[in-house]
Motif scaffolding. Structure first.
Motif, PDB file in Angstrom:
ATOM      1  N   GLU A  49     101.309  48.694  67.551  1.00  0.00           N
ATOM      2  CA  GLU A  49     101.440  47.309  66.397  1.00  0.00           C
ATOM      3  C   GLU A  49     100.682  47.902  65.090  1.00  0.00           C
ATOM      4  N   GLN A  50      99.942  48.705  64.802  1.00  0.00           N
ATOM      5  CA  GLN A  50      98.725  49.273  63.822  1.00  0.00           C
ATOM      6  C   GLN A  50      99.457  50.816  63.265  1.00  0.00           C
ATOM      7  N   VAL A  51     100.764  50.537  63.346  1.00  0.00           N
ATOM      8  CA  VAL A  51     101.531  52.199  62.531  1.00  0.00           C
ATOM      9  C   VAL A  51     102.137  52.340  61.207  1.00  0.00           C
ATOM     10  N   SER A  52     101.511  53.366  60.366  1.00  0.00           N
ATOM     11  CA  SER A  52     102.578  52.702  59.459  1.00  0.00           C
ATOM     12  C   SER A  52     103.457  54.125  59.469  1.00  0.00           C
ATOM     13  N   LEU A  53     104.824  54.951  58.357  1.00  0.00           N
ATOM     14  CA  LEU A  53     105.329  55.936  58.646  1.00  0.00           C
ATOM     15  C   LEU A  53     104.693  56.704  57.973  1.00  0.00           C
ATOM     16  N   VAL A  54     103.615  56.777  57.428  1.00  0.00           N
ATOM     17  CA  VAL A  54     102.194  57.994  57.106  1.00  0.00           C
ATOM     18  C   VAL A  54     102.283  58.355  58.554  1.00  0.00           C
ATOM     19  N   ASP A  55     101.318  57.648  58.675  1.00  0.00           N
ATOM     20  CA  ASP A  55     100.544  57.208  60.331  1.00  0.00           C
ATOM     21  C   ASP A  55     101.863  58.360  61.365  1.00  0.00           C
ATOM     22  N   ALA A  56     102.868  57.980  61.794  1.00  0.00           N
ATOM     23  CA  ALA A  56     103.987  58.630  62.280  1.00  0.00           C
ATOM     24  C   ALA A  56     104.628  59.578  61.733  1.00  0.00           C
ATOM     25  N   ALA A  57     103.996  60.232  60.560  1.00  0.00           N
ATOM     26  CA  ALA A  57     104.657  61.540  60.249  1.00  0.00           C
ATOM     27  C   ALA A  57     105.465  61.184  59.732  1.00  0.00           C
ATOM     28  N   MET A  58     105.846  60.152  59.245  1.00  0.00           N
ATOM     29  CA  MET A  58     108.298  60.108  59.194  1.00  0.00           C
ATOM     30  C   MET A  58     107.832  61.437  58.027  1.00  0.00           C
ATOM     31  N   PRO A  59     109.591  61.726  58.208  1.00  0.00           N
ATOM     32  CA  PRO A  59     109.678  62.826  56.760  1.00  0.00           C
ATOM     33  C   PRO A  59     109.459  62.510  55.327  1.00  0.00           C
ATOM     34  N   GLY A  60     108.904  62.908  54.029  1.00  0.00           N
ATOM     35  CA  GLY A  60     108.898  61.972  53.400  1.00  0.00           C
ATOM     36  C   GLY A  60     107.894  61.551  52.225  1.00  0.00           C
ATOM     37  N   MET A  61     106.514  60.989  53.783  1.00  0.00           N
ATOM     38  CA  MET A  61     105.749  60.105  53.380  1.00  0.00           C
ATOM     39  C   MET A  61     104.238  61.243  53.018  1.00  0.00           C
ATOM     40  N   LEU A  62     103.922  60.624  51.787  1.00  0.00           N
ATOM     41  CA  LEU A  62     103.096  61.701  51.690  1.00  0.00           C
ATOM     42  C   LEU A  62     101.412  60.231  51.959  1.00  0.00           C
ATOM     43  N   PRO A  63     100.221  61.643  52.542  1.00  0.00           N
ATOM     44  CA  PRO A  63      98.684  60.153  52.031  1.00  0.00           C
ATOM     45  C   PRO A  63      98.475  60.061  50.640  1.00  0.00           C
ATOM     46  N   VAL A  64      97.752  58.369  50.808  1.00  0.00           N
ATOM     47  CA  VAL A  64      97.239  58.661  49.729  1.00  0.00           C
ATOM     48  C   VAL A  64      95.786  58.436  50.317  1.00  0.00           C
ATOM     49  N   LEU A  65      94.874  58.681  49.471  1.00  0.00           N
ATOM     50  CA  LEU A  65      93.325  58.297  49.720  1.00  0.00           C
ATOM     51  C   LEU A  65      92.732  56.925  49.605  1.00  0.00           C
ATOM     52  N   ASN A  66      92.403  56.492  50.852  1.00  0.00           N
ATOM     53  CA  ASN A  66      91.126  55.310  51.301  1.00  0.00           C
ATOM     54  C   ASN A  66      90.057  55.833  50.039  1.00  0.00           C
ATOM     55  N   GLY A  67      89.690  54.258  49.189  1.00  0.00           N
ATOM     56  CA  GLY A  67      88.387  54.777  48.312  1.00  0.00           C
ATOM     57  C   GLY A  67      87.524  54.692  49.103  1.00  0.00           C
ATOM     58  N   PHE A  68      87.609  53.711  49.997  1.00  0.00           N
ATOM     59  CA  PHE A  68      86.593  53.018  50.388  1.00  0.00           C
ATOM     60  C   PHE A  68      85.863  53.108  51.433  1.00  0.00           C
ATOM     61  N   CYS A  69      86.765  54.767  52.404  1.00  0.00           N
ATOM     62  CA  CYS A  69      86.535  54.843  52.946  1.00  0.00           C
ATOM     63  C   CYS A  69      85.650  56.316  52.508  1.00  0.00           C
ATOM     64  N   VAL A  70      85.458  56.614  51.651  1.00  0.00           N
ATOM     65  CA  VAL A  70      85.196  58.073  50.748  1.00  0.00           C
ATOM     66  C   VAL A  70      83.530  56.982  50.069  1.00  0.00           C
ATOM     67  N   GLU A  71      83.865  55.962  49.848  1.00  0.00           N
ATOM     68  CA  GLU A  71      82.393  55.551  50.058  1.00  0.00           C
ATOM     69  C   GLU A  71      81.387  55.098  50.256  1.00  0.00           C
ATOM     70  N   GLN A  72      81.856  55.412  52.231  1.00  0.00           N
ATOM     71  CA  GLN A  72      81.090  54.819  53.340  1.00  0.00           C
ATOM     72  C   GLN A  72      80.872  56.135  53.490  1.00  0.00           C
ATOM     73  N   ALA A  73      81.382  57.613  53.040  1.00  0.00           N
ATOM     74  CA  ALA A  73      80.931  58.849  53.958  1.00  0.00           C
ATOM     75  C   ALA A  73      80.038  58.828  52.980  1.00  0.00           C
ATOM     76  N   VAL A  74      80.388  58.837  51.601  1.00  0.00           N
ATOM     77  CA  VAL A  74      79.219  58.454  50.629  1.00  0.00           C
ATOM     78  C   VAL A  74      78.138  58.000  50.970  1.00  0.00           C
ATOM     79  N   LYS A  75      77.843  56.951  51.474  1.00  0.00           N
ATOM     80  CA  LYS A  75      76.769  56.078  51.491  1.00  0.00           C
ATOM     81  C   LYS A  75      75.982  57.339  52.926  1.00  0.00           C
ATOM     82  N   THR A  76      77.173  56.908  54.079  1.00  0.00           N
ATOM     83  CA  THR A  76      76.057  58.020  54.938  1.00  0.00           C
ATOM     84  C   THR A  76      76.032  58.967  54.984  1.00  0.00           C
TER      85      THR A  76
END
Length: 500
Positions: A49-76
């Motif tokens: 129920e929580q799956v986008s076309l990117v997560d399912a690896a549908m053809p032509g789908m491109l990843p877009v980096l989540n900036g908040f996750c980057v911030e969380q990694a830097v904070k850690t």
């Protein structure tokens, strides 16, 4: 095999052995959406129920980096006193698994977002040791294969696919199962303080891959001197262990398994193993692939990640007070013991609760009530202090009643039980149940005189055996329903019985 004198040594048939441990912690990033898609992250949703076309690896789908996750990694990384790499890169780690829809995992290989750091960990006996962090990198989680839905088929749930993970890799700096568990506890505490991972091990949001090897005494020291792994034994990795107890059990079983193989003249195969908690043993999962088997290469869909130093600095300025600093402050500001401060800082909510209750009160007494009676009650119900039915102001009022002599410490325990049962605030309970401490010396003196008159032989014996005074104290307290002021009782008894 039995443990030898040193906790780092296991005695085998052919002599002593030592354990060498390194951990890879997978911590799910506290984020509302996934690492490379806008799909929601959450526990309890129905399958897929929580799956986008990117997560399912549908053809032509491109990843877009989540900036908040980057911030969380830097904070850690900052919380781990680690090097923040201003330039890092995402790579494709290629392997096939049914719940990995892309056929590769987007991870970081030779250019992680966070480099070397250090975590200071406390053992049960109060001594400390440092665990060096080798790296922290961001990667996406895989989905989940469900083998128990159908006897003839395996189902795949991709809700977790693409969820952001921080993999925190330690150096092989731990030498006992207790040290490994203590390290994971400390790391979890830091992450929860930072708000970068909720630390829920039961849901798999924090889990450990444990690398175990054994060697003869002296070999580890040579490794630390030279940095050469040739001095250490072949390691086996135990995947996805999600409790402190299981981490310890898995290590202890695996170390003994390896020692028995080596003492029988065999050799250890480098492999990935799983821990079976019902049997308390590890079993082989697959031979361990080396890095080159994954055919890492830079992800062509993602540009290198370049961080602005000013942005990193702004994150550093927002860091909360971390566990070590908070522990030191609680000790210096409130005069707490290292033990009490250590118990309070395990969860930031505990420390906050204590500080709210300690305002204007005897801080050590407040700490005793929080760490003993309150936490004991909460633990019995499986709750943390955030779910306490008693507000901090109630503990503060209870301590105030002890401080001003309204109730004794013994009566306070009775009052606390009534508080826990939901009978109201401490002062109301004391008044309603008539629990006010007797400070009237006349009333106490009469009880003492009656007791001495009824027990002349015991009164005489106290002069030669002063420790027998305790019997009289107990009897006076009993006669007054536990309400007599213990200090006054002791003082009057000593005076009347002639005890110095």
């Amino acid at each position: 095999m039995t443990e030898a004198t040193s906790s780092k040594v296991i005695q085998g048939r052919t002599g002593p052995w030592e354990i060498v441990l390194g951990l890879e912690i997978h911590a799910q990033v506290a984020s509302k959406s996934k690492l490379f898609s806008g799909a929601a992250v959450g526990f309890g949703a129905g399958p897929n129920e929580q799956v986008s076309l990117v997560d399912a690896a549908m053809p032509g789908m491109l990843p877009v980096l989540n900036g908040f996750c980057v911030e969380q990694a830097v904070k850690t990384g900052l919380g781990l006193k680690a090097q923040i790499n201003l330039k890092s890169r995402f790579d494709r780690k290629n392997y096939f698994y049914p719940d990995l829809p892309q056929g590769y995992q987007i991870s970081q290989f030779d250019q992680p977002i966070v480099g070397e750091g250090v975590v200071t960990v406390e053992r049960d006996d109060g001594t400390t040791f440092d665990v060096r962090i080798e790296r922290l990198h961001l990667e996406q989680d895989a989905g989940k294969s469900l083998h128990d839905q159908d006897p003839n088929a395996t189902y795949v749930d991709l809700n977790r696919a693409g969820t952001a993970l921080m993999e925190i890799v330690s150096k092989p700096d731990m030498r006992t199962s207790e040290e490994a568990a203590a390290y994971v506890k400390k790391l979890r505490t830091i992450l929860v303080y930072l708000g970068t991972c909720d630390g829920d091990m039961e849901k798999g949001n924090l889990r450990a891959d444990v690398n175990v090897s054994v060697c003869r005494p002296g070999a580890y020291e040579k490794f630390r001197e030279t940095g050469s792994f040739s001095h250490l034994g072949t390691r086996c990795e135990i995947k996805n262990v999600n409790s402190y107890r299981y981490i310890q059990q898995a290590i202890e079983y695996e170390a003994r398994r390896q020692i028995e193989i080596l003492e029988d003249g065999g050799k250890i195969d480098q492999e990935t193993r799983l821990f079976d908690p019902t049997k308390g043993e590890t079993r082989s999962m697959r031979s361990k692939e080396e890095a080159h088997d994954y055919r890492y290469f830079p992800d062509p869909d993602l540009l290198p990640l370049v961080l602005d130093p000013a942005w990193v600095k702004s994150i550093e300025e927002t860091l909360p007070e971390l566990p070590d600093a908070k522990k030191a402050r609680l000790q210096s500001q409130y005069g707490l013991s290292a033990y009490d401060a250590g118990v309070l800082i395990i969860e930031s909510d505990r420390a906050d609760y204590f500080e709210a209750a300690a305002k204007g009160r005897d801080a050590k007494l407040v700490a005793n009530w929080v760490t003993n009676e309150l936490l004991s009650k909460l633990s019995a119900g499986g709750h943390e202090i955030a779910a306490s039915p008693l507000p901090s102001s109630d503990i503060a009022q209870l301590v105030e009643l002890i401080e001003n002599g309204t109730i004794s410490s013994k009566i306070a325990k009775e009052v606390f039980e009534h508080m826990w049962a939901g009978e109201g605030r401490p002062a109301e309970i004391v008044e309603k149940r008539g629990l006010v401490q007797i400070n009237d010396t006349g009333a106490i003196e009469k009880a003492i005189d009656d007791l001495i008159a009824g027990n002349p032989d015991k009164a005489e014996a106290v002069k030669d055996k002063p420790q027998a005074l305790g019997w009289f104290v107990g009897q006076v307290m009993k006669a007054t329903g536990g309400k007599a002021n213990p200090g006054t009782v002791n003082e009057l008894l000593r005076k009347k019985l002639g005890v110095e």
